[in-house]
Design an enzyme around this catalytic site. Structure first.
Site, PDB file in Angstrom:
ATOM      1  N   GLU A 176      24.531  60.700   2.806  1.00 20.16           N
ATOM      2  CA  GLU A 176      24.991  61.704   3.827  1.00 20.16           C
ATOM      3  C   GLU A 176      26.307  61.452   3.968  1.00 20.16           C
ATOM      4  O   GLU A 176      26.820  60.720   5.056  1.00 20.16           O
ATOM      5  CB  GLU A 176      24.237  61.339   5.260  1.00 20.16           C
ATOM      6  CG  GLU A 176      24.499  62.480   6.207  1.00 20.16           C
ATOM      7  CD  GLU A 176      23.845  62.365   7.547  1.00 20.16           C
ATOM      8  OE1 GLU A 176      24.000  62.949   8.439  1.00 20.16           O
ATOM      9  OE2 GLU A 176      23.194  61.417   7.759  1.00 20.16           O
ATOM     10  N   LYS A 213      22.367  64.617   2.233  1.00 20.55           N
ATOM     11  CA  LYS A 213      22.208  65.407   3.429  1.00 20.55           C
ATOM     12  C   LYS A 213      23.754  65.747   3.717  1.00 20.55           C
ATOM     13  O   LYS A 213      24.520  65.069   3.755  1.00 20.55           O
ATOM     14  CB  LYS A 213      21.584  64.296   4.677  1.00 20.55           C
ATOM     15  CG  LYS A 213      21.695  65.119   5.948  1.00 20.55           C
ATOM     16  CD  LYS A 213      20.692  64.256   6.925  1.00 20.55           C
ATOM     17  CE  LYS A 213      20.963  64.879   7.989  1.00 20.55           C
ATOM     18  NZ  LYS A 213      19.769  64.203   9.287  1.00 20.55           N
TER      19      LYS A 213
END
Length: 294
Positions: A176, A213
């Site tokens: 992420e 992400k």
């Protein structure tokens, strides 16, 4: 690795719920839920309150595997129980929802326009416990604020280096690298980020799988190449501070990108709601995020 969980995450319809607020963001999450800081006097009491909040969300009939593929947990939630079962087992066995674990220790100070992750000194031990607790994958977050190539390279390098350690432990890492939605250079950051991620993905072997992400990109479908990459199980999007409605609208415009929302999932939930009100508010959020994800 659990193959049926892998198939569900790769091909299932729905989104991933982020229930992983940690020490730093927990007071804010509780305040948004209607519990002020004077309701607890130490960290243990604070975590007990947040576990009750998460338990209420997870046990709600609205928290349904028809719409929710997976849920990201904080370490303390993984080690806590719901109705006598460890949280991951409850999610998997009672709900049919795939459990993930947040493994990062928060963000380092900003340098070169980014915030790297603080060192994760006990990662091997955490991954061992994650396997014992039947966790499927992990999540770790860095933040990009400026279109600084050196900084962005450092973020992606750190993410993939730790990601390989997680893969070696038999888990699927969610990488992420969040781009700050308030960055005046957001679009440029995303272009640099995509190129760096692609470079690292192309160096993975065919049995090394990751998830990504990302912040919903300014340029529609910018990440389609990442979504279609053979080493990527799924690409999910964070709400990044956008309201539910705005995040959902932006998400709908991007093919193949699904939600992994935290604040946008729980923004209308309150401690003082009756179970009926709580479940109705959660169901409304779940339905809207699901619709945007498919």
């Amino acid at each position: 690795m659990n193959q049926s969980q892998f198939e569900k995450i790769k091909n299932g319809k729905g989104f991933i719920a982020a229930l992983d607020q940690s020490g730093g963001s927990t007071p804010k999450a509780l305040a948004a839920y209607g519990i002020s800081e004077d309701a607890f006097s130490n960290e243990a009491e604070m975590f007990e309150l947040v576990h009750k909040m998460r338990t209420r969300i997870i046990t709600s009939p609205a928290f349904d595997s028809k719409y929710i593929l997976g849920a990201i947990l904080f370490e303390q939630t993984m080690d806590s129980k719901i109705e006598g079962m460890y949280t991951a087992d409850y999610l998997a066995e009672k709900k049919g929802i795939v459990p993930f674990l947040k493994v990062d220790k928060g963000l380092a100070e900003e340098a070169n326009g980014v915030q790297l992750m603080k060192p994760i000194t006990d990662l091997d031990e955490t991954l061992k416990r994650a396997n014992e607790r039947h966790i499927f994958g992990t999540k770790m977050r860095s933040v990009i604020k400026e279109a600084n190539l050196e900084g962005i390279k450092a973020v992606v390098e750190q993410q993939f280096e730790i990601g390989k350690q997680i893969i070696a432990a038999g888990l699927v890492p969610i990488i992420e690298p969040e781009v700050d939605i308030h960055s005046p250079e957001k679009e440029k950051c995303e272009e640099l980020l995509k190129a760096e991620i692609l470079r690292h993905l192309n160096n993975l072997s065919e049995n090394e799988n990751v998830m990504l992400k990302v912040t919903i990109p300014t340029k529609t479908n910018l990440y389609k190449e990442l979504i279609d990459h053979p080493q990527v199980v799924r690409v999910v999007a964070l709400s990044g501070g956008y309201s539910t409605d705005v995040a959902n609208q932006k998400l709908k415009e991007n093919d193949g990108l699904i939600a992994s929302f935290s604040r946008a999932l729980s923004q209308d939930l309150n401690h003082d709601q009756t179970d009926e009100e709580f479940n109705a508010a959660l169901e409304k959020a779940v339905q809207s995020i699901y619709e945007a994800s498919i």
